[in-house]
Design an enzyme around this catalytic site. Sequence first.
Site, mmCIF file in Angstrom:
data_model
loop_
_atom_site.group_PDB
_atom_site.id
_atom_site.type_symbol
_atom_site.label_atom_id
_atom_site.label_comp_id
_atom_site.label_asym_id
_atom_site.label_seq_id
_atom_site.Cartn_x
_atom_site.Cartn_y
_atom_site.Cartn_z
ATOM 1 N N ARG A 153 63.303 -29.332 -3.033
ATOM 2 C CA ARG A 153 61.778 -29.343 -3.240
ATOM 3 C C ARG A 153 61.798 -27.622 -2.693
ATOM 4 O O ARG A 153 62.590 -27.009 -1.873
ATOM 5 C CB ARG A 153 61.149 -30.025 -1.994
ATOM 6 C CG ARG A 153 61.296 -31.257 -2.064
ATOM 7 C CD ARG A 153 60.587 -31.993 -0.728
ATOM 8 N NE ARG A 153 60.583 -33.422 -0.863
ATOM 9 C CZ ARG A 153 61.525 -34.102 -0.412
ATOM 10 N NH1 ARG A 153 62.414 -33.541 0.424
ATOM 11 N NH2 ARG A 153 61.649 -35.558 -0.318
ATOM 12 N N LYS A 177 61.753 -33.054 4.420
ATOM 13 C CA LYS A 177 60.428 -33.590 5.053
ATOM 14 C C LYS A 177 60.650 -34.422 6.454
ATOM 15 O O LYS A 177 61.553 -35.125 6.809
ATOM 16 C CB LYS A 177 59.650 -34.658 4.147
ATOM 17 C CG LYS A 177 58.969 -34.130 2.945
ATOM 18 C CD LYS A 177 58.364 -34.877 2.174
ATOM 19 C CE LYS A 177 57.556 -34.447 1.041
ATOM 20 N NZ LYS A 177 56.594 -35.393 0.068
ATOM 21 N N HIS A 255 58.627 -27.757 -9.388
ATOM 22 C CA HIS A 255 58.891 -29.345 -9.161
ATOM 23 C C HIS A 255 59.588 -29.808 -10.454
ATOM 24 O O HIS A 255 60.158 -30.715 -10.333
ATOM 25 C CB HIS A 255 57.993 -30.164 -8.843
ATOM 26 C CG HIS A 255 58.017 -31.215 -7.980
ATOM 27 N ND1 HIS A 255 58.418 -30.974 -6.528
ATOM 28 C CD2 HIS A 255 57.650 -32.404 -7.861
ATOM 29 C CE1 HIS A 255 58.481 -31.943 -5.661
ATOM 30 N NE2 HIS A 255 57.990 -32.862 -6.635
ATOM 31 N N ARG A 258 63.083 -29.649 -10.187
ATOM 32 C CA ARG A 258 63.661 -31.017 -9.399
ATOM 33 C C ARG A 258 63.758 -32.247 -10.334
ATOM 34 O O ARG A 258 64.755 -32.971 -10.060
ATOM 35 C CB ARG A 258 62.553 -31.010 -8.077
ATOM 36 C CG ARG A 258 63.012 -32.344 -7.318
ATOM 37 C CD ARG A 258 62.079 -32.125 -5.871
ATOM 38 N NE ARG A 258 62.108 -33.393 -5.088
ATOM 39 C CZ ARG A 258 62.737 -33.830 -4.303
ATOM 40 N NH1 ARG A 258 63.972 -33.066 -3.984
ATOM 41 N NH2 ARG A 258 62.632 -35.088 -3.469
ATOM 42 N N HIS A 281 64.790 -38.594 -0.885
ATOM 43 C CA HIS A 281 63.785 -39.778 -1.018
ATOM 44 C C HIS A 281 64.024 -40.922 0.067
ATOM 45 O O HIS A 281 65.095 -41.417 0.228
ATOM 46 C CB HIS A 281 63.764 -40.413 -2.305
ATOM 47 C CG HIS A 281 63.140 -39.721 -3.360
ATOM 48 N ND1 HIS A 281 63.505 -39.791 -4.664
ATOM 49 C CD2 HIS A 281 62.184 -38.359 -3.281
ATOM 50 C CE1 HIS A 281 62.826 -38.738 -5.463
ATOM 51 N NE2 HIS A 281 61.997 -38.001 -4.408
ATOM 52 N N TYR A 290 62.471 -42.010 -12.475
ATOM 53 C CA TYR A 290 63.185 -41.037 -13.549
ATOM 54 C C TYR A 290 63.880 -42.198 -14.418
ATOM 55 O O TYR A 290 64.222 -41.682 -15.532
ATOM 56 C CB TYR A 290 64.329 -40.280 -12.580
ATOM 57 C CG TYR A 290 63.888 -39.197 -11.544
ATOM 58 C CD1 TYR A 290 62.961 -38.148 -12.420
ATOM 59 C CD2 TYR A 290 63.637 -39.505 -10.480
ATOM 60 C CE1 TYR A 290 62.382 -37.293 -11.475
ATOM 61 C CE2 TYR A 290 62.902 -38.274 -9.585
ATOM 62 C CZ TYR A 290 62.380 -37.444 -10.218
ATOM 63 O OH TYR A 290 61.709 -36.460 -9.448
#
Length: 320
Positions: A153, A177, A255, A258, A281, A290
Amino acid sequence: MRPTDDYHWISTFLEAQAAELGAAMNTLLAYGRDLKDCAAWLDQHGSDFGKASREDIEAYLIACDAQGLSRATRARRLSAIKQIYRFAFEESWRTDNPAIQIKGPGRAQRLPKTLDIPEVDGLLAAARTVGRSPADRLRNTCLMELLYATGMRVSELVALQVSAARGDPRMLLVLGKGGKERMVPLSPPARDALAAWLAEWDRQRETERARGIPPPRHLFPSRGKSGHLTRHRFYLLIKELAVAGGVAPDKVTPHTLRHAFATHLLANGADLRVIQTLLGHADVATTEIYTHVLDERLSELVLEHHPLTKTGARKPTEDT
């Protein structure tokens, strides 16, 4: 002790999110904006977080819809409301959670935009030529090579610590995160770009040290409050690179790289669970998007190149 007003509710909730869950600043700011909007609406209608009912929360969401807010925004606001009420219940501020059974609008299933390999190559090549000085060009090259090689990110990229990049690493430690750490491998071009930028980084520090300036902690330092290159500045930079690299600027955001990282890995046979780990994730369902991107891209290629999709293509005969 129960808060005395809505803004005390919000500030206490946000402090707990930051302390206990390590929520990122951007997440906290988003929670704060959404909850303040809800608090203002409740106040206008003679209520507050302490006495609002399920009907009040639903009426607020209907008002958000009437304002023309997107499904994603309304879903995010409901999520913030549910979380503050869950926290309030746990803290015994309320004996119920008025939002717990409210179903949100859901999110529209939009496939993320991505780039093909020639477009990525154009951006990487542009990074080597765009910049006011050789140092800027080394930094820009390092930023882009790391972003595409790791799928980080942009917030993770710009906040990288220089200590994590020492020693010609094959793997890079990324703080994601919620304060979760993960290791991501570096490609040979990314390692070369990193080594070149580190040599320049050290040279700049020698000059600053002679002037009594302490060394920064970040790999991509700046004089701003954060101490590192901001997401906004990187967003502007990647648009410059798109123009220089002959890629449509409206297709390119931090992004997008990414997404390209994940899509290209999947197209070349990488396991979905591996991609999930590399992207950081929490749920593989997030990564599964994806597969849809790849399916759509393959469909586009068939429609674009298959001879039977061309105007005036040969129609099958009875003998075919």
